[in-house]
Design an enzyme around this catalytic site. Structure first.
Site, short mmCIF file in Angstrom:
data_model
loop_
_atom_site.label_atom_id
_atom_site.label_comp_id
_atom_site.label_asym_id
_atom_site.label_seq_id
_atom_site.Cartn_x
_atom_site.Cartn_y
_atom_site.Cartn_z
NE ARG A 166 -2.63 1.17 3.61
CZ ARG A 166 -3.53 1.28 4.60
NH1 ARG A 166 -4.82 1.43 4.30
NH2 ARG A 166 -3.16 1.23 5.86
CG ASP B 170 -4.08 2.54 11.24
OD1 ASP B 170 -5.05 3.18 11.69
OD2 ASP B 170 -4.16 1.82 10.22
#
Length: 538
Positions: free
Chosen positions: A167, A449
Protein backbone atom coordinates in the site's frame (compact mmCIF):
# COMPACT_ATOMS: atom_id res chain seq x y z
CA UNK A 1 24.54 14.71 0.34
CA UNK A 2 23.59 11.87 -1.99
CA UNK A 3 23.98 12.77 -5.66
CA UNK A 4 21.13 11.39 -7.77
CA UNK A 5 22.93 11.77 -11.17
CA UNK A 6 19.49 12.30 -12.72
CA UNK A 7 18.67 15.64 -14.28
CA UNK A 8 16.13 17.60 -12.25
CA UNK A 9 16.08 15.11 -9.36
CA UNK A 10 17.43 15.99 -5.92
CA UNK A 11 17.66 13.49 -3.07
CA UNK A 12 17.64 15.52 0.14
CA UNK A 13 17.50 12.64 2.61
CA UNK A 14 20.55 10.84 3.96
CA UNK A 15 21.29 7.62 2.06
CA UNK A 16 23.00 4.84 3.99
CA UNK A 17 24.10 1.30 3.18
CA UNK A 18 21.93 -0.65 0.75
CA UNK A 19 19.58 2.30 0.30
CA UNK A 20 21.72 3.40 -2.65
CA UNK A 21 20.68 0.16 -4.37
CA UNK A 22 17.09 1.40 -4.25
CA UNK A 23 17.83 4.96 -5.35
CA UNK A 24 19.68 4.07 -8.54
CA UNK A 25 19.75 6.51 -11.46
CA UNK A 26 17.47 4.20 -13.43
CA UNK A 27 14.93 3.95 -10.59
CA UNK A 28 14.94 7.70 -9.96
CA UNK A 29 14.50 8.35 -13.68
CA UNK A 30 11.42 6.12 -13.58
CA UNK A 31 10.03 7.94 -10.53
CA UNK A 32 10.65 11.32 -12.11
CA UNK A 33 8.99 10.35 -15.39
CA UNK A 34 5.80 9.25 -13.64
CA UNK A 35 5.80 12.34 -11.43
CA UNK A 36 6.24 14.70 -14.37
CA UNK A 37 3.51 13.00 -16.34
CA UNK A 38 0.90 12.70 -13.62
CA UNK A 39 1.52 15.15 -10.78
CA UNK A 40 -0.41 17.98 -12.48
CA UNK A 41 -3.49 15.75 -12.62
CA UNK A 42 -2.99 14.76 -8.97
CA UNK A 43 -3.01 18.42 -7.98
CA UNK A 44 -6.16 19.08 -9.98
CA UNK A 45 -7.93 16.18 -8.31
CA UNK A 46 -6.92 17.40 -4.85
CA UNK A 47 -8.34 20.81 -5.71
CA UNK A 48 -11.54 19.09 -6.83
CA UNK A 49 -11.78 17.55 -3.35
CA UNK A 50 -11.65 21.02 -1.82
CA UNK A 51 -14.27 22.32 -4.25
CA UNK A 52 -16.50 19.36 -3.45
CA UNK A 53 -16.31 20.03 0.29
CA UNK A 54 -17.15 23.68 -0.19
CA UNK A 55 -20.21 22.53 -2.11
CA UNK A 56 -21.24 20.24 0.75
CA UNK A 57 -20.79 23.14 3.16
CA UNK A 58 -23.07 25.22 0.95
CA UNK A 59 -25.79 22.57 1.04
CA UNK A 60 -24.99 20.18 -1.79
CA UNK A 61 -25.98 16.61 -1.02
CA UNK A 62 -24.01 13.46 -1.73
CA UNK A 63 -25.70 11.07 -4.14
CA UNK A 64 -24.99 8.58 -6.88
CA UNK A 65 -23.69 10.44 -9.93
CA UNK A 66 -26.21 10.82 -12.78
CA UNK A 67 -23.42 11.14 -15.35
CA UNK A 68 -22.18 7.62 -14.59
CA UNK A 69 -25.54 5.89 -14.30
CA UNK A 70 -24.80 4.00 -17.51
CA UNK A 71 -21.86 2.29 -15.80
CA UNK A 72 -23.90 1.30 -12.76
CA UNK A 73 -26.88 0.18 -14.82
CA UNK A 74 -24.90 -1.99 -17.24
CA UNK A 75 -24.99 -5.39 -15.55
CA UNK A 76 -22.79 -7.13 -18.14
CA UNK A 77 -19.30 -5.72 -17.67
CA UNK A 78 -16.81 -7.46 -15.40
CA UNK A 79 -13.37 -6.66 -14.02
CA UNK A 80 -10.29 -8.82 -14.47
CA UNK A 81 -10.24 -12.38 -13.12
CA UNK A 82 -8.31 -12.88 -9.85
CA UNK A 83 -4.55 -13.00 -10.41
CA UNK A 84 -2.16 -15.70 -9.12
CA UNK A 85 -1.98 -15.57 -5.34
CA UNK A 86 -5.17 -13.52 -5.08
CA UNK A 87 -7.85 -16.13 -5.70
CA UNK A 88 -8.25 -17.00 -2.01
CA UNK A 89 -7.81 -14.01 0.29
CA UNK A 90 -9.82 -15.19 3.27
CA UNK A 91 -7.43 -13.68 5.81
CA UNK A 92 -5.12 -10.75 5.15
CA UNK A 93 -2.69 -9.43 7.71
CA UNK A 94 -1.49 -5.84 7.59
CA UNK A 95 1.43 -3.99 9.09
CA UNK A 96 4.33 -1.62 8.53
CA UNK A 97 7.34 -2.33 6.34
CA UNK A 98 9.67 -2.93 9.29
CA UNK A 99 11.93 -5.90 8.52
CA UNK A 100 10.99 -8.16 11.43
CA UNK A 101 7.28 -7.43 11.02
CA UNK A 102 7.45 -8.23 7.31
CA UNK A 103 8.95 -11.64 8.07
CA UNK A 104 6.40 -12.40 10.79
CA UNK A 105 3.51 -11.36 8.56
CA UNK A 106 4.68 -13.44 5.59
CA UNK A 107 5.03 -16.43 7.94
CA UNK A 108 1.70 -15.85 9.72
CA UNK A 109 -0.49 -18.34 7.75
CA UNK A 110 -2.57 -15.45 6.44
CA UNK A 111 -3.25 -15.76 2.71
CA UNK A 112 -1.90 -12.30 1.94
CA UNK A 113 0.12 -9.59 3.66
CA UNK A 114 -0.46 -5.91 3.01
CA UNK A 115 2.87 -4.19 3.60
CA UNK A 116 1.92 -0.65 4.48
CA UNK A 117 3.80 2.49 3.54
CA UNK A 118 0.71 4.46 4.56
CA UNK A 119 -1.30 4.60 7.80
CA UNK A 120 0.70 2.09 9.84
CA UNK A 121 4.07 3.58 8.93
CA UNK A 122 5.57 6.87 10.01
CA UNK A 123 6.98 8.21 6.73
CA UNK A 124 10.47 9.10 7.86
CA UNK A 125 12.96 8.96 5.04
CA UNK A 126 14.77 6.04 6.65
CA UNK A 127 11.54 4.06 7.15
CA UNK A 128 10.50 4.53 3.54
CA UNK A 129 13.75 3.66 1.80
CA UNK A 130 14.57 0.87 4.24
CA UNK A 131 11.04 -0.41 3.66
CA UNK A 132 11.78 -0.62 -0.06
CA UNK A 133 14.86 -2.73 0.73
CA UNK A 134 12.64 -5.01 2.80
CA UNK A 135 10.14 -5.31 -0.04
CA UNK A 136 12.91 -6.17 -2.50
CA UNK A 137 14.21 -8.90 -0.22
CA UNK A 138 10.73 -10.20 0.58
CA UNK A 139 9.87 -10.60 -3.11
CA UNK A 140 13.11 -12.51 -3.68
CA UNK A 141 12.59 -14.61 -0.53
CA UNK A 142 15.97 -13.54 0.87
CA UNK A 143 14.69 -11.41 3.74
CA UNK A 144 16.09 -12.28 7.18
CA UNK A 145 16.70 -10.43 10.43
CA UNK A 146 18.67 -10.88 13.66
CA UNK A 147 17.70 -8.73 16.62
CA UNK A 148 19.97 -7.26 19.28
CA UNK A 149 19.55 -10.36 21.44
CA UNK A 150 20.68 -12.62 18.63
CA UNK A 151 17.25 -14.03 17.76
CA UNK A 152 16.99 -14.88 14.09
CA UNK A 153 13.94 -14.35 11.89
CA UNK A 154 13.69 -16.22 8.59
CA UNK A 155 10.99 -17.07 6.08
CA UNK A 156 9.22 -20.40 6.35
CA UNK A 157 10.21 -22.91 3.69
CA UNK A 158 7.00 -24.94 3.31
CA UNK A 159 5.65 -22.85 0.43
CA UNK A 160 2.91 -21.25 2.53
CA UNK A 161 4.09 -17.66 2.56
CA UNK A 162 1.47 -14.94 2.33
CA UNK A 163 1.09 -13.17 -1.02
CA UNK A 164 2.65 -9.71 -0.78
CA UNK A 165 0.51 -6.63 -1.46
CA UNK A 166 1.91 -3.11 -1.05
CA UNK A 167 0.00 0.00 0.00
CA UNK A 168 1.57 3.30 -1.12
CA UNK A 169 0.65 6.57 0.52
CA UNK A 170 -2.46 8.47 -0.56
CA UNK A 171 -2.74 11.23 -3.13
CA UNK A 172 -2.66 13.95 -0.45
CA UNK A 173 0.90 13.14 0.67
CA UNK A 174 4.15 14.45 -0.78
CA UNK A 175 7.71 13.20 -0.34
CA UNK A 176 9.80 16.11 0.91
CA UNK A 177 13.11 14.26 0.63
CA UNK A 178 12.87 13.84 -3.15
CA UNK A 179 12.46 16.85 -5.40
CA UNK A 180 11.60 16.62 -9.07
CA UNK A 181 12.26 19.88 -10.93
CA UNK A 182 12.25 21.66 -7.59
CA UNK A 183 8.93 20.36 -6.28
CA UNK A 184 8.21 17.63 -3.78
CA UNK A 185 7.51 14.28 -5.41
CA UNK A 186 4.06 12.78 -5.08
CA UNK A 187 4.36 10.30 -2.20
CA UNK A 188 1.98 7.91 -3.96
CA UNK A 189 4.12 7.86 -7.08
CA UNK A 190 7.35 7.63 -5.06
CA UNK A 191 6.19 4.55 -3.12
CA UNK A 192 4.57 2.86 -6.12
CA UNK A 193 7.31 3.58 -8.62
CA UNK A 194 10.22 2.36 -6.51
CA UNK A 195 8.44 -0.86 -5.60
CA UNK A 196 7.27 -1.52 -9.16
CA UNK A 197 10.63 -0.69 -10.74
CA UNK A 198 12.56 -3.08 -8.51
CA UNK A 199 9.99 -5.85 -8.11
CA UNK A 200 7.49 -6.07 -10.96
CA UNK A 201 9.26 -8.78 -12.93
CA UNK A 202 10.72 -10.50 -9.87
CA UNK A 203 7.27 -10.81 -8.28
CA UNK A 204 5.88 -12.43 -11.43
CA UNK A 205 8.84 -14.83 -11.48
CA UNK A 206 8.07 -15.69 -7.85
CA UNK A 207 4.56 -16.78 -8.79
CA UNK A 208 2.49 -13.74 -7.92
CA UNK A 209 2.81 -10.19 -9.26
CA UNK A 210 2.99 -6.47 -8.48
CA UNK A 211 -0.10 -6.09 -6.30
CA UNK A 212 -1.29 -2.97 -4.50
CA UNK A 213 -3.83 -1.53 -2.11
CA UNK A 214 -4.93 2.01 -3.00
CA UNK A 215 -5.98 4.28 -0.10
CA UNK A 216 -8.23 7.27 0.54
CA UNK A 217 -9.63 7.91 -2.91
CA UNK A 218 -12.64 10.20 -3.16
CA UNK A 219 -13.62 10.00 -6.81
CA UNK A 220 -13.53 7.64 -9.77
CA UNK A 221 -11.24 10.09 -11.58
CA UNK A 222 -8.66 9.41 -8.90
CA UNK A 223 -8.94 5.72 -9.78
CA UNK A 224 -8.54 6.65 -13.45
CA UNK A 225 -5.30 8.42 -12.57
CA UNK A 226 -3.98 5.27 -10.91
CA UNK A 227 -4.98 3.24 -13.95
CA UNK A 228 -3.15 5.62 -16.26
CA UNK A 229 -0.04 5.35 -14.08
CA UNK A 230 -0.30 1.55 -14.13
CA UNK A 231 -0.47 1.47 -17.92
CA UNK A 232 2.49 3.78 -18.42
CA UNK A 233 4.56 1.97 -15.77
CA UNK A 234 3.91 -1.40 -17.35
CA UNK A 235 4.72 -0.11 -20.83
CA UNK A 236 7.97 1.51 -19.63
CA UNK A 237 9.25 -1.73 -18.12
CA UNK A 238 7.85 -4.03 -20.84
CA UNK A 239 5.48 -5.67 -18.38
CA UNK A 240 2.21 -6.77 -20.01
CA UNK A 241 -0.74 -4.52 -19.24
CA UNK A 242 -3.02 -6.13 -16.68
CA UNK A 243 -0.16 -7.65 -14.69
CA UNK A 244 -0.74 -5.15 -11.90
CA UNK A 245 -3.66 -5.75 -9.57
CA UNK A 246 -5.04 -3.16 -7.16
CA UNK A 247 -7.62 -3.37 -4.41
CA UNK A 248 -9.22 -0.05 -3.54
CA UNK A 249 -10.05 0.81 0.03
CA UNK A 250 -13.50 2.34 0.18
CA UNK A 251 -12.71 4.51 3.15
CA UNK A 252 -14.29 7.83 2.22
CA UNK A 253 -17.99 8.65 2.20
CA UNK A 254 -17.69 10.19 -1.27
CA UNK A 255 -16.20 7.01 -2.76
CA UNK A 256 -19.07 4.95 -1.33
CA UNK A 257 -21.32 6.51 -3.97
CA UNK A 258 -18.90 5.54 -6.76
CA UNK A 259 -17.98 1.91 -6.14
CA UNK A 260 -19.01 0.69 -9.58
CA UNK A 261 -17.22 3.56 -11.24
CA UNK A 262 -13.99 2.95 -9.32
CA UNK A 263 -13.94 -0.72 -10.29
CA UNK A 264 -14.77 0.22 -13.88
CA UNK A 265 -11.88 2.67 -14.16
CA UNK A 266 -9.49 0.00 -12.87
CA UNK A 267 -11.27 -2.96 -14.45
CA UNK A 268 -8.19 -4.39 -16.20
CA UNK A 269 -6.24 -4.07 -12.95
CA UNK A 270 -8.93 -4.38 -10.28
CA UNK A 271 -8.74 -6.98 -7.53
CA UNK A 272 -11.71 -5.63 -5.61
CA UNK A 273 -12.71 -3.27 -2.86
CA UNK A 274 -12.10 -3.25 0.88
CA UNK A 275 -14.20 -1.84 3.72
CA UNK A 276 -11.68 0.52 5.30
CA UNK A 277 -13.94 1.00 8.28
CA UNK A 278 -11.89 3.30 10.51
CA UNK A 279 -10.98 5.79 7.79
CA UNK A 280 -14.58 5.61 6.60
CA UNK A 281 -15.84 6.79 9.99
CA UNK A 282 -13.19 9.52 9.94
CA UNK A 283 -14.33 10.58 6.48
CA UNK A 284 -17.98 10.87 7.51
CA UNK A 285 -17.03 13.15 10.40
CA UNK A 286 -14.65 15.13 8.21
CA UNK A 287 -17.02 15.76 5.32
CA UNK A 288 -19.90 16.77 7.57
CA UNK A 289 -17.99 18.36 10.43
CA UNK A 290 -19.83 21.62 9.85
CA UNK A 291 -23.26 19.99 10.22
CA UNK A 292 -24.58 19.19 13.72
CA UNK A 293 -26.90 16.53 12.28
CA UNK A 294 -23.86 14.31 11.78
CA UNK A 295 -22.43 14.41 15.29
CA UNK A 296 -21.32 10.89 16.20
CA UNK A 297 -21.21 9.39 19.70
CA UNK A 298 -18.17 7.77 21.33
CA UNK A 299 -16.06 5.77 18.91
CA UNK A 300 -16.94 2.56 20.78
CA UNK A 301 -20.63 3.12 19.95
CA UNK A 302 -19.98 3.44 16.20
CA UNK A 303 -20.07 -0.21 15.23
CA UNK A 304 -20.58 -2.10 11.99
CA UNK A 305 -24.26 -2.33 12.95
CA UNK A 306 -24.60 1.46 12.74
CA UNK A 307 -26.97 2.27 9.86
CA UNK A 308 -24.47 4.08 7.64
CA UNK A 309 -21.81 1.41 8.19
CA UNK A 310 -24.17 -1.49 7.55
CA UNK A 311 -25.45 0.09 4.33
CA UNK A 312 -21.96 0.65 2.99
CA UNK A 313 -20.93 -2.95 3.70
CA UNK A 314 -23.99 -4.39 1.96
CA UNK A 315 -23.53 -2.17 -1.09
CA UNK A 316 -19.83 -3.02 -1.34
CA UNK A 317 -20.42 -6.78 -1.30
CA UNK A 318 -23.19 -6.56 -3.88
CA UNK A 319 -21.14 -4.30 -6.16
CA UNK A 320 -17.97 -6.37 -6.02
CA UNK A 321 -19.65 -9.69 -6.65
CA UNK A 322 -21.62 -8.34 -9.57
CA UNK A 323 -18.31 -7.28 -11.13
CA UNK A 324 -16.43 -10.48 -10.27
CA UNK A 325 -13.95 -9.09 -7.73
CA UNK A 326 -13.22 -9.54 -4.04
CA UNK A 327 -15.26 -7.77 -1.37
CA UNK A 328 -12.84 -7.57 1.52
CA UNK A 329 -13.88 -7.01 5.11
CA UNK A 330 -12.33 -4.67 7.61
CA UNK A 331 -9.73 -4.56 10.32
CA UNK A 332 -9.83 -6.30 13.68
CA UNK A 333 -7.64 -3.98 15.74
CA UNK A 334 -7.57 -6.13 18.88
CA UNK A 335 -4.28 -7.57 20.07
CA UNK A 336 -3.62 -10.26 22.68
CA UNK A 337 -3.87 -8.99 26.26
CA UNK A 338 -1.13 -10.43 28.40
CA UNK A 339 -1.58 -11.22 32.09
CA UNK A 340 -5.37 -10.91 32.00
CA UNK A 341 -7.00 -14.08 30.72
CA UNK A 342 -10.55 -12.80 31.16
CA UNK A 343 -9.94 -9.56 29.25
CA UNK A 344 -8.00 -11.42 26.57
CA UNK A 345 -10.82 -13.90 26.04
CA UNK A 346 -13.35 -11.07 25.76
CA UNK A 347 -11.17 -9.38 23.13
CA UNK A 348 -10.73 -12.58 21.13
CA UNK A 349 -14.48 -13.24 21.31
CA UNK A 350 -15.05 -9.81 19.75
CA UNK A 351 -12.69 -10.70 16.91
CA UNK A 352 -14.44 -14.00 16.33
CA UNK A 353 -17.90 -12.40 16.27
CA UNK A 354 -16.69 -9.69 13.88
CA UNK A 355 -15.20 -12.20 11.45
CA UNK A 356 -18.27 -14.41 11.60
CA UNK A 357 -20.46 -11.39 10.79
CA UNK A 358 -18.26 -10.59 7.80
CA UNK A 359 -18.17 -14.06 6.27
CA UNK A 360 -21.92 -14.56 6.74
CA UNK A 361 -22.57 -11.20 5.11
CA UNK A 362 -20.74 -12.40 2.00
CA UNK A 363 -17.25 -10.98 2.35
CA UNK A 364 -14.47 -12.88 0.61
CA UNK A 365 -11.86 -12.15 3.23
CA UNK A 366 -10.95 -10.01 6.19
CA UNK A 367 -8.13 -8.07 7.84
CA UNK A 368 -6.26 -8.63 11.09
CA UNK A 369 -3.51 -6.55 12.64
CA UNK A 370 -1.70 -9.21 14.67
CA UNK A 371 -0.45 -12.72 13.81
CA UNK A 372 -2.23 -14.15 16.86
CA UNK A 373 -5.59 -13.28 15.29
CA UNK A 374 -4.96 -15.12 12.02
CA UNK A 375 -6.09 -18.47 13.45
CA UNK A 376 -9.36 -17.06 14.76
CA UNK A 377 -10.17 -15.37 11.46
CA UNK A 378 -9.23 -18.49 9.49
CA UNK A 379 -11.46 -20.68 11.66
CA UNK A 380 -14.50 -18.48 10.97
CA UNK A 381 -13.88 -18.26 7.23
CA UNK A 382 -12.96 -21.93 6.88
CA UNK A 383 -16.12 -22.96 8.68
CA UNK A 384 -18.41 -20.67 6.72
CA UNK A 385 -16.74 -20.30 3.29
CA UNK A 386 -16.12 -23.62 1.59
CA UNK A 387 -14.95 -22.08 -1.68
CA UNK A 388 -11.99 -19.78 -2.39
CA UNK A 389 -14.30 -16.77 -2.37
CA UNK A 390 -18.00 -15.92 -2.32
CA UNK A 391 -18.49 -14.26 -5.70
CA UNK A 392 -21.55 -16.48 -6.10
CA UNK A 393 -23.30 -14.70 -3.21
CA UNK A 394 -24.64 -11.78 -5.21
CA UNK A 395 -26.77 -10.03 -2.57
CA UNK A 396 -29.26 -9.09 -5.28
CA UNK A 397 -31.84 -8.29 -2.60
CA UNK A 398 -29.75 -5.34 -1.41
CA UNK A 399 -31.12 -1.92 -2.29
CA UNK A 400 -29.07 0.91 -0.81
CA UNK A 401 -30.15 4.50 -1.29
CA UNK A 402 -28.24 7.71 -0.60
CA UNK A 403 -30.20 8.22 2.61
CA UNK A 404 -29.01 4.85 3.89
CA UNK A 405 -25.36 5.73 3.38
CA UNK A 406 -25.92 9.03 5.20
CA UNK A 407 -27.95 7.66 8.13
CA UNK A 408 -25.74 8.35 11.14
CA UNK A 409 -28.49 7.95 13.73
CA UNK A 410 -27.04 5.49 16.23
CA UNK A 411 -29.57 4.23 18.72
CA UNK A 412 -28.30 4.40 22.27
CA UNK A 413 -25.06 6.11 21.31
CA UNK A 414 -23.67 8.59 23.82
CA UNK A 415 -20.85 11.06 24.19
CA UNK A 416 -19.14 10.49 27.52
CA UNK A 417 -16.26 11.98 29.44
CA UNK A 418 -14.53 8.62 29.04
CA UNK A 419 -14.97 9.00 25.28
CA UNK A 420 -13.44 12.48 25.34
CA UNK A 421 -10.51 11.30 27.42
CA UNK A 422 -10.07 8.18 25.31
CA UNK A 423 -9.91 10.19 22.11
CA UNK A 424 -7.36 12.59 23.57
CA UNK A 425 -5.28 9.77 25.01
CA UNK A 426 -5.22 7.79 21.74
CA UNK A 427 -4.49 10.90 19.71
CA UNK A 428 -1.64 12.02 21.96
CA UNK A 429 0.04 8.64 22.29
CA UNK A 430 -0.29 7.89 18.61
CA UNK A 431 1.00 11.27 17.45
CA UNK A 432 3.93 11.15 19.88
CA UNK A 433 4.92 7.76 18.49
CA UNK A 434 4.37 8.81 14.87
CA UNK A 435 6.60 11.84 15.37
CA UNK A 436 9.20 9.50 16.81
CA UNK A 437 9.13 7.19 13.79
CA UNK A 438 6.52 4.56 14.66
CA UNK A 439 3.17 4.44 12.84
CA UNK A 440 1.68 1.23 14.26
CA UNK A 441 1.15 1.60 18.01
CA UNK A 442 -0.49 -0.65 20.62
CA UNK A 443 -2.71 1.58 22.78
CA UNK A 444 -5.24 0.36 25.35
CA UNK A 445 -5.11 -3.19 23.94
CA UNK A 446 -5.78 -2.11 20.35
CA UNK A 447 -3.31 -1.78 17.48
CA UNK A 448 -3.83 1.81 16.43
CA UNK A 449 -2.75 3.48 13.21
CA UNK A 450 -3.32 6.90 11.69
CA UNK A 451 -6.97 6.15 10.87
CA UNK A 452 -8.04 5.71 14.48
CA UNK A 453 -6.05 8.76 15.54
CA UNK A 454 -7.93 10.67 12.81
CA UNK A 455 -11.25 9.60 14.33
CA UNK A 456 -10.05 10.78 17.73
CA UNK A 457 -9.09 14.30 16.72
CA UNK A 458 -12.01 14.68 14.30
CA UNK A 459 -14.57 13.78 16.95
CA UNK A 460 -12.98 16.25 19.34
CA UNK A 461 -13.18 18.98 16.71
CA UNK A 462 -16.79 18.12 15.97
CA UNK A 463 -17.85 17.98 19.61
CA UNK A 464 -16.16 21.28 20.47
CA UNK A 465 -17.40 23.08 17.36
CA UNK A 466 -21.02 22.20 18.09
CA UNK A 467 -20.77 22.46 21.88
CA UNK A 468 -21.93 18.87 22.25
CA UNK A 469 -22.86 17.63 25.69
CA UNK A 470 -21.66 14.51 27.42
CA UNK A 471 -24.16 12.06 28.86
CA UNK A 472 -23.82 13.78 32.24
CA UNK A 473 -24.58 17.20 30.76
CA UNK A 474 -21.08 18.67 30.49
CA UNK A 475 -20.71 21.03 27.52
CA UNK A 476 -17.57 20.25 25.52
CA UNK A 477 -16.07 23.71 25.17
CA UNK A 478 -12.56 24.61 23.97
CA UNK A 479 -11.63 25.25 27.58
CA UNK A 480 -12.92 21.88 28.74
CA UNK A 481 -11.12 20.08 25.93
CA UNK A 482 -7.87 21.91 26.70
CA UNK A 483 -8.17 21.03 30.38
CA UNK A 484 -8.62 17.32 29.61
CA UNK A 485 -5.78 17.46 27.08
CA UNK A 486 -3.32 18.65 29.70
CA UNK A 487 -4.63 16.17 32.26
CA UNK A 488 -4.14 13.29 29.86
CA UNK A 489 -0.71 14.56 28.80
CA UNK A 490 0.33 14.68 32.46
CA UNK A 491 -0.32 10.92 32.70
CA UNK A 492 2.30 10.18 30.04
CA UNK A 493 6.04 9.82 30.59
CA UNK A 494 7.99 12.40 28.62
CA UNK A 495 11.01 10.08 28.62
CA UNK A 496 8.97 7.34 26.95
CA UNK A 497 7.45 9.90 24.58
CA UNK A 498 10.19 12.43 23.76
CA UNK A 499 7.95 14.21 21.24
CA UNK A 500 5.05 14.57 23.70
CA UNK A 501 5.17 18.38 23.82
CA UNK A 502 4.89 18.58 20.05
CA UNK A 503 2.03 16.06 20.07
CA UNK A 504 0.22 18.19 22.66
CA UNK A 505 0.70 21.24 20.45
CA UNK A 506 -0.63 19.54 17.34
CA UNK A 507 -3.52 17.85 19.15
CA UNK A 508 -4.50 21.09 20.83
CA UNK A 509 -4.62 22.88 17.50
CA UNK A 510 -7.42 20.54 16.35
CA UNK A 511 -9.62 20.91 19.44
CA UNK A 512 -10.74 24.52 19.33
CA UNK A 513 -13.61 24.07 16.90
CA UNK A 514 -11.97 26.40 14.39
CA UNK A 515 -8.82 24.94 12.80
CA UNK A 516 -9.15 21.56 11.10
CA UNK A 517 -6.33 20.15 9.00
CA UNK A 518 -7.17 17.72 6.22
CA UNK A 519 -5.00 14.96 7.67
CA UNK A 520 -2.93 14.48 10.81
CA UNK A 521 -0.14 13.16 8.63
CA UNK A 522 0.06 16.37 6.62
CA UNK A 523 -0.23 18.43 9.80
CA UNK A 524 2.74 16.65 11.39
CA UNK A 525 4.81 15.67 8.38
CA UNK A 526 7.24 18.57 8.17
CA UNK A 527 8.33 17.81 11.73
CA UNK A 528 9.84 14.50 10.61
CA UNK A 529 11.49 15.87 7.46
CA UNK A 530 15.26 15.79 7.84
CA UNK A 531 17.43 17.04 5.01
CA UNK A 532 20.85 15.41 4.93
CA UNK A 533 23.31 17.62 6.81
CA UNK A 534 20.63 19.72 8.51
CA UNK A 535 19.35 19.38 12.09
CA UNK A 536 16.02 17.65 12.67
CA UNK A 537 13.03 19.90 13.34
CA UNK A 538 12.14 17.76 16.36
Amino acid sequence: MFQSKVSGVQVLGKVVGDQADILTPEALTFVAKLHRLFNPTRKQLLQAREDRYRGIQAGDSLDFLPETAHIRNNLTWRAAAPAPGLVDRRVEITGPVDRKMVINALNSAARTFMADFEDSSSPTWFNLVDGQINMRDAVRRTIAFTNAQGKEYKLRTDGKLATLIVRPRGWHMEEAHLLVDGERCSASIFDFALYFFHNAKASVAAGFGPYFYLPKMEHYLEARLWNDIFNVAQDELAVPRGTIRATVLIETIVAAFQMDEIIYELRDHSSGLNCGRWDYIFSVIKKFRHDPRFILPDRADVTMKSPFMDAYVRLLIKTCHLRGVHAMGGMAAQIPIKNDAVANQAAMDKVRADKRREVLAGHDGTWVAHPALVTIALEEFDQNMASSNQFHIRREEVQVQAADLLNTNIEGGKITEAGVRGNISVGLIYMANWLNGSGCVPIHNLMEDAATAEISRSQLYQWVRHAARTADGTVITPEYAAKVLHEEAAKLDAKTHPTLDLAVKFMGSQMTGTRYDDFLTTLCYDSIVKVDGSPSKL
